[in-house]
Design a protein around this motif. Structure first.
Motif, PDB file in Angstrom:
ATOM      1  N   THR A  34       3.736  -6.482  -2.695  1.00 27.54           N
ATOM      2  CA  THR A  34       2.724  -5.519  -3.172  1.00 27.54           C
ATOM      3  C   THR A  34       2.977  -4.109  -2.638  1.00 27.54           C
ATOM      4  O   THR A  34       2.555  -3.138  -3.250  1.00 27.54           O
ATOM      5  N   GLY A  35       3.680  -3.999  -1.506  1.00 24.27           N
ATOM      6  CA  GLY A  35       4.023  -2.672  -0.983  1.00 24.27           C
ATOM      7  C   GLY A  35       4.854  -1.912  -2.006  1.00 24.27           C
ATOM      8  O   GLY A  35       4.683  -0.702  -2.205  1.00 24.27           O
ATOM      9  N   TYR A  38       2.666  -0.218  -4.556  1.00 27.02           N
ATOM     10  CA  TYR A  38       2.115   1.066  -4.088  1.00 27.02           C
ATOM     11  C   TYR A  38       3.215   2.137  -4.071  1.00 27.02           C
ATOM     12  O   TYR A  38       2.959   3.306  -4.364  1.00 27.02           O
ATOM     13  N   ARG A  39       4.414   1.723  -3.728  1.00 33.32           N
ATOM     14  CA  ARG A  39       5.536   2.666  -3.729  1.00 33.32           C
ATOM     15  C   ARG A  39       5.841   3.153  -5.145  1.00 33.32           C
ATOM     16  O   ARG A  39       6.152   4.330  -5.365  1.00 33.32           O
ATOM     17  N   ARG A  92      12.130   2.975  -2.295  1.00 31.72           N
ATOM     18  CA  ARG A  92      12.208   2.727  -0.843  1.00 31.72           C
ATOM     19  C   ARG A  92      12.670   3.981  -0.087  1.00 31.72           C
ATOM     20  O   ARG A  92      12.849   3.938   1.137  1.00 31.72           O
ATOM     21  N   VAL A 100       3.304   7.267   0.749  1.00 31.13           N
ATOM     22  CA  VAL A 100       2.695   6.056   0.185  1.00 31.13           C
ATOM     23  C   VAL A 100       1.336   5.702   0.803  1.00 31.13           C
ATOM     24  O   VAL A 100       0.426   5.239   0.101  1.00 31.13           O
ATOM     25  N   SER A 101       1.152   5.966   2.098  1.00 28.61           N
ATOM     26  CA  SER A 101      -0.130   5.596   2.720  1.00 28.61           C
ATOM     27  C   SER A 101      -1.277   6.446   2.176  1.00 28.61           C
ATOM     28  O   SER A 101      -2.407   5.967   2.071  1.00 28.61           O
ATOM     29  N   ALA A 104      -2.023   4.906  -1.139  1.00 30.73           N
ATOM     30  CA  ALA A 104      -2.593   3.551  -0.999  1.00 30.73           C
ATOM     31  C   ALA A 104      -4.037   3.583  -0.490  1.00 30.73           C
ATOM     32  O   ALA A 104      -4.747   2.589  -0.595  1.00 30.73           O
ATOM     33  N   ARG A 110      -6.094   1.434  -5.601  1.00 32.31           N
ATOM     34  CA  ARG A 110      -6.270   0.036  -5.165  1.00 32.31           C
ATOM     35  C   ARG A 110      -6.934  -0.789  -6.266  1.00 32.31           C
ATOM     36  O   ARG A 110      -6.510  -1.886  -6.559  1.00 32.31           O
ATOM     37  N   GLY A 130       1.918  -8.035   1.907  1.00 38.78           N
ATOM     38  CA  GLY A 130       1.280  -6.727   1.844  1.00 38.78           C
ATOM     39  C   GLY A 130       0.484  -6.427   3.100  1.00 38.78           C
ATOM     40  O   GLY A 130       0.924  -6.730   4.222  1.00 38.78           O
ATOM     41  N   ARG A 131      -0.679  -5.803   2.890  1.00 34.43           N
ATOM     42  CA  ARG A 131      -1.539  -5.435   4.025  1.00 34.43           C
ATOM     43  C   ARG A 131      -2.906  -6.122   3.929  1.00 34.43           C
ATOM     44  O   ARG A 131      -3.589  -6.280   4.925  1.00 34.43           O
ATOM     45  N   ASP A 132      -3.320  -6.448   2.692  1.00 36.67           N
ATOM     46  CA  ASP A 132      -4.685  -6.942   2.466  1.00 36.67           C
ATOM     47  C   ASP A 132      -4.686  -8.232   1.643  1.00 36.67           C
ATOM     48  O   ASP A 132      -5.669  -8.541   0.991  1.00 36.67           O
ATOM     49  N   ARG A 181       2.100   5.706   9.710  1.00 41.65           N
ATOM     50  CA  ARG A 181       1.751   4.944   8.513  1.00 41.65           C
ATOM     51  C   ARG A 181       0.792   3.799   8.870  1.00 41.65           C
ATOM     52  O   ARG A 181      -0.199   3.586   8.183  1.00 41.65           O
ATOM     53  N   ASP A 185      -2.873   3.206   7.405  1.00 40.42           N
ATOM     54  CA  ASP A 185      -3.139   1.945   6.700  1.00 40.42           C
ATOM     55  C   ASP A 185      -4.272   1.156   7.381  1.00 40.42           C
ATOM     56  O   ASP A 185      -5.010   0.435   6.724  1.00 40.42           O
ATOM     57  N   ARG A 188      -8.010   3.337   6.997  1.00 40.87           N
ATOM     58  CA  ARG A 188      -8.623   3.719   5.715  1.00 40.87           C
ATOM     59  C   ARG A 188      -9.878   2.874   5.483  1.00 40.87           C
ATOM     60  O   ARG A 188     -10.018   1.765   6.033  1.00 40.87           O
TER      61      ARG A 188
HETATM   62  O1   DC Z   1       5.224  -2.938   2.734  1.00 45.40           O
HETATM   63  P1   DC Z   1       5.594  -1.445   2.581  1.00 45.40           P
HETATM   64  O2   DC Z   1       5.834  -0.780   3.907  1.00 45.40           O
HETATM   65  O3   DC Z   1       6.678  -1.219   1.616  1.00 45.40           O
HETATM   66  O4   DC Z   1       4.260  -0.794   1.972  1.00 45.40           O
HETATM   67  C1   DC Z   1       4.175   0.555   1.653  1.00 45.40           C
HETATM   68  C2   DC Z   1       2.753   1.048   1.819  1.00 45.40           C
HETATM   69  O5   DC Z   1       1.912   0.476   0.826  1.00 45.40           O
HETATM   70  C3   DC Z   1       2.099   0.738   3.159  1.00 45.40           C
HETATM   71  O6   DC Z   1       2.296   1.769   4.079  1.00 45.40           O
HETATM   72  C4   DC Z   1       0.647   0.576   2.818  1.00 45.40           C
HETATM   73  C5   DC Z   1       0.619   0.251   1.351  1.00 45.40           C
HETATM   74  N1   DC Z   1       0.214  -1.119   1.074  1.00 45.40           N
HETATM   75  C6   DC Z   1      -1.128  -1.383   1.005  1.00 45.40           C
HETATM   76  O7   DC Z   1      -1.938  -0.495   1.252  1.00 45.40           O
HETATM   77  N2   DC Z   1      -1.561  -2.615   0.640  1.00 45.40           N
HETATM   78  C7   DC Z   1      -0.689  -3.596   0.377  1.00 45.40           C
HETATM   79  N3   DC Z   1      -1.143  -4.794   0.014  1.00 45.40           N
HETATM   80  C8   DC Z   1       0.700  -3.356   0.474  1.00 45.40           C
HETATM   81  C9   DC Z   1       1.121  -2.099   0.861  1.00 45.40           C
END
Ligand code: DC
Length: 235
Positions: A34-35, A38-39, A92, A100-101, A104, A110, A130-132, A181, A185, A188
């Motif tokens: 999922t990152g 967002y990229r 990348r 990207v942050s 995001a 989102r 991902g993050r979430d 970053r 992240d 937020r």
């Molecule tokens: O995994 P990555 O470092 O390529 O992700 C890039 C950015 O995308 C990361 O800094 C925060 C955002 N991100 C997010 O907010 N939620 C996700 N599920 C995945 C990535």
């Protein structure tokens, strides 16, 4: 009903992509990063000529005119596409990582991606990183892991990934970028980076990628075998 999802969350450069894609391969599951979605949005914003600080209204307008999604390739693997074309290493690049942050953190972005990400579950078992993922996208995922590693280890690994850091970057400069970053992240308002209470924490600082894959695979595989046994006993 639990979702057929292996959620792998964690901070930047913790090794999630390597581990998640290998777990997916071992399980014969689909892998979604999922990152990279967002990229791809960030890449599209910059290509459209939008600049930081990004205007939320303009980003929203842009989202109405672009298409970012995963499609199934000829080998059965999912491929990220931007307006129908496969996304490459351009997403990348360091310039994308820098912005990207900010992108995001936008609720509009989102919301737009969350719906797309939830639909993947219809494909069968998925490994999503991902993050979430464990907290917001699939809070009822069957398996949740939170991968982390020390800032130095993460910076070193990121430096070793060619094309992902600026020319002349050092461990110290990459560690600073990663820390900035992670801070954005985690702080937020919407879906911040956070370990789900029921996620298994894996500190990869002293582990090789193989060891992390083996540990996660062992947990998932054991539990899958157990539930198969239970369903055989019931029927
Ligand atoms: O995994 P990555 O470092 O390529 O992700 C890039 C950015 O995308 C990361 O800094 C925060 C955002 N991100 C997010 O907010 N939620 C996700 N599920 C995945 C990535």
């Amino acid at each position: 009903m639990k979702q057929d999802v292996i959620a792998i969350d964690g901070p930047a450069a913790a090794g999630k992509s390597t581990v998640a894609s290998r777990i997916a391969e071992k399980l014969g599951a689909h892998y979604v990063n999922t990152g990279n979605m967002y990229r791809a949005v960030t890449y599209s914003a910059l290509r459209t000529g939008l600049k930081s600080p990004f205007d939320r209204k303009k980003i929203k307008e842009m989202l109405e005119n672009i298409d970012i999604n995963y499609v199934t390739g000829t080998d059965g693997k999912l491929i990220l596409t931007m307006d129908g074309k496969p996304a490459g290493t351009e997403i990348r690049a360091p310039e994308i990582s820098r912005h990207v942050s900010e992108i995001a953190a936008m609720p509009e972005v989102r919301d737009w991606l969350v719906n797309r990400q939830r639909q993947f579950v219809s494909l069968g078992t998925i490994v999503m990183e991902g993050r979430d993922i464990g907290t917001v996208i699939f809070p009822d995922a069957k398996y949740k892991f939170f991968l982390t590693a020390s800032p130095e280890v993460r910076a070193k690994r990121r430096l070793e990934q060619s094309g992902e850091t600026a020319d002349g970057a050092t461990i110290a400069s990459v560690a600073k970028e990663i820390a900035a970053r992670d801070e954005m992240d985690s702080k937020r308002d919407m879906a911040p980076l956070r370990k789900a209470d029921d996620a298994v924490l894996v500190d990869c600082s002293e582990m090789t990628a193989d060891e992390v894959v083996d540990r996660i695979y062992a947990i998932v595989n054991k539990s899958m075998l157990q539930s198969r046994k239970q369903s055989i006993n019931v029927s």
